[in-house]
Design an enzyme around this catalytic site. Structure first.
Site, PDB file in Angstrom:
ATOM      1  N   CYS A  76     -15.462 -11.242  43.480  1.00  0.00           N
ATOM      2  CA  CYS A  76     -16.321 -12.416  43.705  1.00  0.00           C
ATOM      3  C   CYS A  76     -16.034 -13.526  42.695  1.00  0.00           C
ATOM      4  CB  CYS A  76     -17.795 -12.028  43.648  1.00  0.00           C
ATOM      5  SG  CYS A  76     -18.206 -10.852  42.371  1.00  0.00           S
ATOM      6  N   HIS A 125     -22.993 -16.738  41.020  1.00  0.00           N
ATOM      7  CA  HIS A 125     -22.150 -16.660  39.820  1.00  0.00           C
ATOM      8  C   HIS A 125     -21.823 -18.083  39.337  1.00  0.00           C
ATOM      9  CE1 HIS A 125     -21.848 -12.435  40.235  1.00  0.00           C
ATOM     10  NE2 HIS A 125     -20.590 -12.297  40.623  1.00  0.00           N
TER      11      HIS A 125
END
Ligand code: 2RA
Length: 340
Positions: free
Chosen positions: A130, A243
């Protein structure tokens, strides 16, 4: 005519997002099967306006199915992906198991869509980590304009990156701090994560890097350009989803910050929100549920000849996992399978 699609790991965070995104993007699905481990057998999941009952991954026959999106972790992937691939079903795998295999394409459609053409060696395509996915989406258009020499990245990664238990742990710890009567135990992280940050994601390697940091280096080279030097520090922060990354880039040639901002504004998958004022930037809470990789705080790095700094935020369950996997399926359909 559309595709017969399988989602393996349909009851997990990423598996559920895969189903949501297949529906949101109106992927041409003729038939869909949702698979889970025996522990979650029969659990119902939603796909658009439908409710589907999960089937057993262990006994499922992949024969006649076109594409299987896997979000089951490396262990079950090792057991079941080869079975699916051998049955003629193309596997798009979210685990790290096949990412570094030279016979398996590692794909971020905004960066290297042509790599899907090499899927047939193992009938498997790998989804990147990710934290890598959002970064290479941002790097690719700049690298095309002014070749990148070196990247220094610090990440601020949401707890959802390590699964549902980590989300529960942050929630429990936060509640217990506000309401001391509730006690909590550290289930997932070695130290308290609520109101704290932990500079440790995945396992430590002999070099002193963590495996998460090694993944960002290795995957960026495979997806973008092996000549790019990358050094990473990956940190877990008390955020549920989203994130964030502080990215410092050194180029071969000078790239002006305004030109870089214009390039990013035109680039696929990117949203630039960059005003030098209160609130003129994106924070992780604002990216949740969005498809975009957001860029803010773009500015020259005046300490080196050809440097830029930027802030990069994206929903780690979407671009970081489920969305990228669905985009790979879309790219595979357009370039190779050509149904739908
Ligand atoms: C994490 N990138 O954030 C890893 C795996 N998803 O935990």
């Amino acid at each position: 005519m559309g595709y017969r699609i399988v989602v393996a790991g349909a009851t997990g965070n990423v598996g559920r997002e895969m189903l949501n995104i297949l529906a949101e993007r109106e992927f041409p699905v003729d038939e869909i099967a949702v698979l889970a481990s025996r522990r979650s057998l029969g659990t119902e999941v939603t796909f658009g306006d439908k409710t589907l009952k999960t089937q057993d991954l262990d006994t499922f026959d992949f024969t006649g199915w076109d594409i299987a999106l896997f979000a089951v972790g490396s262990g079950p992937t090792k057991e079941y992906a080869p079975k699916a691939a051998a049955a003629g079903c193309v596997v798009i795998d979210n685990s790290s198991l096949y990412r570094y295999d030279p016979d398996v394409p590692l794909v971020v459609p905004e960066c290297n869509p042509e790599a899907v053409d090499g899927y047939s060696k193992k009938n498997i395509i790998a989804n990147p980590n990710c934290s890598t996915a959002q970064m290479v989406v941002a790097l690719k258009p700049l690298h095309d304009r002014a070749k990148i020499k070196r990247v220094v990245v610090s990440t601020y990664q949401a707890v959802s990156g390590s699964g549902k238990d980590a989300i529960d742990e942050l929630w429990d710890q936060t509640k217990s701090i506000y309401n001391p009567t509730d006690d909590y135990e550290a289930k997932v992280y070695p130290k308290q994560i609520a109101f704290n940050v932990i500079p440790h994601i995945d396992v430590f390697m002999d070099s002193g890097d963590t495996k998460e940091e090694w993944k960002m280096v290795t995957e960026t080279k495979k997806i973008l350009d092996p000549s790019i030097k990358v050094t990473a520090t990956c940190v877990r922060v008390p955020v549920f989803v989203g994130h964030s990354e502080s990215i410092n880039i050194e180029f071969e040639d000078f790239l002006d910050e305004d030109e870089a901002r214009d390039i990013l504004r035109e680039a696929p998958g990117i949203m630039v929100i960059d005003k030098r004022e209160d609130g003129g930037y994106v924070t992780p809470i604002e990216c949740v549920g969005d498809f975009a990789t957001f860029i803010s705080r773009l500015r020259q790095d005046v300490t080196i000849e050809n440097g830029l700094n930027m802030w990069c935020v994206s929903d780690n369950l979407r671009k970081g996992a489920a969305l990228n996997a669905v985009q790979i399926a879309e790219t595979l359909g357009k370039r190779v399978l050509k149904k739908g």
